[in-house]
Design an enzyme around this catalytic site. Structure first.
Site, PDB file in Angstrom:
ATOM      1  N   ARG A  54      31.177  41.515 -18.737  1.00 52.53           N
ATOM      2  CA  ARG A  54      30.559  41.464 -20.056  1.00 52.53           C
ATOM      3  C   ARG A  54      29.454  40.413 -20.001  1.00 52.53           C
ATOM      4  O   ARG A  54      29.697  39.265 -19.632  1.00 52.53           O
ATOM      5  CB  ARG A  54      31.594  41.056 -21.098  1.00 52.53           C
ATOM      6  CG  ARG A  54      30.955  40.833 -22.439  1.00 52.53           C
ATOM      7  CD  ARG A  54      31.951  40.356 -23.455  1.00 52.53           C
ATOM      8  NE  ARG A  54      31.290  40.209 -24.727  1.00 52.53           N
ATOM      9  CZ  ARG A  54      31.503  39.193 -25.566  1.00 52.53           C
ATOM     10  NH1 ARG A  54      32.359  38.245 -25.256  1.00 52.53           N
ATOM     11  NH2 ARG A  54      30.871  39.137 -26.708  1.00 52.53           N
TER      12      ARG A  54
ATOM     13  N   GLY B  74      35.657  40.598 -36.953  1.00 53.29           N
ATOM     14  CA  GLY B  74      36.594  39.732 -36.231  1.00 53.29           C
ATOM     15  C   GLY B  74      36.342  38.323 -36.703  1.00 53.29           C
ATOM     16  O   GLY B  74      35.996  38.098 -37.867  1.00 53.29           O
TER      17      GLY B  74
ATOM     18  N   ARG C 160      30.871  31.064 -39.218  1.00 51.19           N
ATOM     19  CA  ARG C 160      29.397  31.141 -39.304  1.00 51.19           C
ATOM     20  C   ARG C 160      28.956  31.598 -40.680  1.00 51.19           C
ATOM     21  O   ARG C 160      29.593  32.471 -41.281  1.00 51.19           O
ATOM     22  CB  ARG C 160      28.859  32.125 -38.259  1.00 51.19           C
ATOM     23  CG  ARG C 160      29.048  31.656 -36.849  1.00 51.19           C
ATOM     24  CD  ARG C 160      28.576  32.697 -35.838  1.00 51.19           C
ATOM     25  NE  ARG C 160      29.546  32.810 -34.763  1.00 51.19           N
ATOM     26  CZ  ARG C 160      29.757  33.892 -34.031  1.00 51.19           C
ATOM     27  NH1 ARG C 160      29.041  34.980 -34.226  1.00 51.19           N
ATOM     28  NH2 ARG C 160      30.662  33.886 -33.088  1.00 51.19           N
TER      29      ARG C 160
ATOM     30  N   MET D  34      42.099  35.405 -41.948  1.00 53.36           N
ATOM     31  CA  MET D  34      42.213  36.208 -43.167  1.00 53.36           C
ATOM     32  C   MET D  34      43.655  36.300 -43.661  1.00 53.36           C
ATOM     33  O   MET D  34      43.896  36.402 -44.859  1.00 53.36           O
ATOM     34  CB  MET D  34      41.624  37.600 -42.890  1.00 53.36           C
ATOM     35  CG  MET D  34      41.365  38.437 -44.101  1.00 53.36           C
ATOM     36  SD  MET D  34      40.396  37.621 -45.411  1.00 53.36           S
ATOM     37  CE  MET D  34      38.721  37.834 -44.843  1.00 53.36           C
TER      38      MET D  34
ATOM     39  N   GLY E 236      39.700  42.315 -35.529  1.00 52.20           N
ATOM     40  CA  GLY E 236      40.893  41.680 -36.118  1.00 52.20           C
ATOM     41  C   GLY E 236      41.051  41.871 -37.624  1.00 52.20           C
ATOM     42  O   GLY E 236      42.105  42.312 -38.090  1.00 52.20           O
ATOM     43  N   VAL E 237      40.013  41.580 -38.393  1.00 48.01           N
ATOM     44  CA  VAL E 237      40.102  41.720 -39.848  1.00 48.01           C
ATOM     45  C   VAL E 237      40.006  43.208 -40.235  1.00 48.01           C
ATOM     46  O   VAL E 237      40.811  43.719 -41.016  1.00 48.01           O
ATOM     47  CB  VAL E 237      38.978  40.915 -40.550  1.00 48.01           C
ATOM     48  CG1 VAL E 237      38.998  41.143 -42.058  1.00 48.01           C
ATOM     49  CG2 VAL E 237      39.100  39.428 -40.228  1.00 48.01           C
ATOM     50  N   GLY E 238      39.026  43.901 -39.674  1.00 48.10           N
ATOM     51  CA  GLY E 238      38.799  45.301 -40.032  1.00 48.10           C
ATOM     52  C   GLY E 238      39.997  46.191 -39.729  1.00 48.10           C
ATOM     53  O   GLY E 238      40.303  47.127 -40.470  1.00 48.10           O
TER      54      GLY E 238
ATOM     55  N   ASN F 225      43.216  45.117 -39.449  1.00 50.22           N
ATOM     56  CA  ASN F 225      44.496  44.661 -40.004  1.00 50.22           C
ATOM     57  C   ASN F 225      44.501  44.343 -41.488  1.00 50.22           C
ATOM     58  O   ASN F 225      45.558  44.380 -42.100  1.00 50.22           O
ATOM     59  CB  ASN F 225      44.951  43.404 -39.254  1.00 50.22           C
ATOM     60  CG  ASN F 225      45.224  43.695 -37.792  1.00 50.22           C
ATOM     61  OD1 ASN F 225      46.088  44.508 -37.475  1.00 50.22           O
ATOM     62  ND2 ASN F 225      44.470  43.060 -36.909  1.00 50.22           N
TER      63      ASN F 225
HETATM   64  P1  ADP Z   1      37.206  37.562 -32.160  1.00 49.23           P
HETATM   65  O1  ADP Z   1      37.347  38.566 -31.031  1.00 49.23           O
HETATM   66  O2  ADP Z   1      35.889  37.599 -32.861  1.00 49.23           O
HETATM   67  O3  ADP Z   1      37.674  36.185 -31.849  1.00 49.23           O
HETATM   68  P2  ADP Z   1      39.257  39.185 -33.479  1.00 49.23           P
HETATM   69  O4  ADP Z   1      38.613  40.518 -33.547  1.00 49.23           O
HETATM   70  O5  ADP Z   1      40.407  38.992 -32.570  1.00 49.23           O
HETATM   71  O6  ADP Z   1      38.201  38.030 -33.302  1.00 49.23           O
HETATM   72  O7  ADP Z   1      39.725  38.816 -34.972  1.00 49.23           O
HETATM   73  C1  ADP Z   1      40.380  37.618 -35.241  1.00 49.23           C
HETATM   74  C2  ADP Z   1      40.577  37.518 -36.746  1.00 49.23           C
HETATM   75  O8  ADP Z   1      41.276  38.671 -37.227  1.00 49.23           O
HETATM   76  C3  ADP Z   1      41.464  36.365 -37.174  1.00 49.23           C
HETATM   77  O9  ADP Z   1      40.715  35.176 -37.327  1.00 49.23           O
HETATM   78  C4  ADP Z   1      42.017  36.842 -38.515  1.00 49.23           C
HETATM   79  O10 ADP Z   1      41.124  36.461 -39.546  1.00 49.23           O
HETATM   80  C5  ADP Z   1      41.982  38.336 -38.399  1.00 49.23           C
HETATM   81  N1  ADP Z   1      43.312  38.947 -38.311  1.00 49.23           N
HETATM   82  C6  ADP Z   1      44.065  39.155 -37.225  1.00 49.23           C
HETATM   83  N2  ADP Z   1      45.238  39.733 -37.546  1.00 49.23           N
HETATM   84  C7  ADP Z   1      45.223  39.910 -38.886  1.00 49.23           C
HETATM   85  C8  ADP Z   1      46.132  40.455 -39.850  1.00 49.23           C
HETATM   86  N3  ADP Z   1      47.313  40.953 -39.483  1.00 49.23           N
HETATM   87  N4  ADP Z   1      45.750  40.474 -41.147  1.00 49.23           N
HETATM   88  C9  ADP Z   1      44.553  39.969 -41.514  1.00 49.23           C
HETATM   89  N5  ADP Z   1      43.655  39.441 -40.670  1.00 49.23           N
HETATM   90  C10 ADP Z   1      43.982  39.414 -39.376  1.00 49.23           C
END
Ligand code: ADP
Length: 407
Positions: A97, A216, A247, A289, A336-338, A340
């Protein structure tokens, strides 16, 4: 002997290396792991082989790992212990990457000395990421000089953006002299998700217009028309656009002059403020989140305001990209947010029924690792949740490049 089908994907950060070994004959993951806190006293390597009975017990080492070379050697040893070493004849390539590919790299590229030099030349526009990516590539090349090393760029998917979306409205000579333009990031994820959502609709990617929301810790939106990115929310750096974990996303650039002139802050201090102490964390002290939702449930007003600002910005981008695309077939949530946070998806789409957008509360509440639709049958625009898989996409692009080159 059968053709090698395995690809090692390396994601080298400034103090970490994440890796996955995949078999591209079926897309199976054979091992995953990471080395973190490289260069510190207490580095940690966690390696999880996924072969065998599937019990997937991770192994952990905590000895000091002084640099990326030592990190990669440790990874190679762990892989070798499972019979998956870098010297295996089954290994077809290593996919790296690389965050910034500038304007030059619109496709995955086999690394040569000249390609490496060009990635290094881009360090001024990606000072936080490209140096570690270069180190990762150099180290992997030294370990297996005969093996194809492929660079897959975060910016590549966005090089199709038209000039009117990619240029800032600033003096053209100044912009060009310093390569200032909107490059966009998370491209591997936007490419993967926009393609998967077309599959979910039973259509060819060339037939559909999609808004992808990669939410995320870093977050970006993109407008994808017929498989090609036509706009994205991140710009010269990953600071522009949506409200993120730490950010700010979009702000009036005059905020920077104000902080310098009136608040007496240095450029470095402002950089840290906007990249590390803003967004959700700056607004309410938390960037997770889950924690923000928990606080909202307890009636915490700062958490509620942070959430509302996050959603307001998201909605503005959905509206903007709807207008850019003209016709939208799907809005896809990922990362992560999208993937979950059902309340985020519900709130982002609420009130947009006249645009054909709606979320079915029951479908939205379902938790699943599979791509799925969460819009009601009657909705004109599909709303989807598509778990992103950047490693699989990097492996797929790497493998497809080395196998097509071999023929
Ligand atoms: P990155 O790859 O940008 O570090 P991710 O895509 O892994 O981030 O996303 C991480 C974020 O996802 C966490 O900071 C949190 O806010 C959110 N997250 C992860 N799991 C959950 C969940 N079960 N419910 C809500 N938000 C979640």
């Amino acid at each position: 002997m059968s053709n090698p089908t395995r690809v090692l994907v390396l994601n080298s950060g400034s103090s970490s290396v994440k890796y996955q070994l995949l078999d591209m004959s079926d897309g199976a993951r054979l091992a995953v792991g990471l080395v973190e806190r490289i260069g510190e006293e207490t580095s940690r390597l966690v390696h999880t082989p996924l072969t065998g009975d599937g019990s997937a017990a991770g192994r952990e080492r905590t000895a000091a790992v002084p640099d990326h070379e030592a990190a990669l050697k440790a990874v190679a040893e762990e892989l070798a212990a499972d019979g998956l070493g870098l010297d295996s004849p089954d290994l077809a390539a290593i996919g790296h990457r690389v965050v910034h590919g500038g304007l030059r790299f619109s496709e995955p590229t086999v690394v040569t000395d000249e390609v490496l030099a060009e990635i290094e030349r881009l360090i001024p526009v990606a000072p936080l990421h490209n140096p570690a990516n270069v180190t990762g590539i150099r180290t992997a090349r030294a370990l297996r000089p005969d093996l194809p090393q492929v660079a897959v760029f975060d910016t590549a998917f966005h090089t199709s953006m038209p000039e009117h979306a990619a240029r800032y409205a600033i003096d053209v000579e100044t912009a060009d002299a310093h390569r200032i333009r909107r490059y966009g990031f998370h491209g591997t994820s936007h490419a993967y998700v926009s393609r998967r959502v077309a599959g979910l609709l039973g259509k060819d990617p060339a037939e559909v217009n999609v808004i992808v929301l990669h939410l995320g810790n870093g977050a970006s939106a993109s407008a994808v028309a017929g498989g090609r990115c036509v706009d994205t929310s991140m710009g010269l750096t990953p600071l522009e656009g949506l409200v993120m974990g730490t950010r700010s996303g979009d702000i009036d650039p005059a905020v920077v002059f104000h902080l310098e002139r009136v608040a007496g802050m240095s450029t470095d201090e402002i950089d840290v403020l906007l990249n590390k102490k803003s967004g959700l964390v700056g607004l309410c002290g938390d960037n997770d989140m889950r924690e923000i939702r928990r606080r909202i449930d307890e009636g915490d007003e700062r958490a509620q305001l942070a959430f509302d600002i996050y959603i307001h910005r998201l909605k503005k981008y959905i509206g903007a990209y709807y207008a850019v695309l003209g016709r939208v077939d799907a809005v896809a949530f990922t990362a992560g947010v999208g993937e979950n946070a059902a309340p985020v998806r519900e709130a982002a789409v609420a009130g947009l029924e006249d645009l054909g957008l709606a979320v079915d509360a029951g479908l939205n509440a379902v938790r699943s690792a599979e791509p799925r639709l969460i819009s009601p049958e009657y909705a004109r625009v599909a709303v989807a949740v598509v778990p992103t898989d950047e490693e699989l996409e990097i492996a797929r692009q790497t493998y497809s490049l080395v196998t097509s080159a071999a023929h």
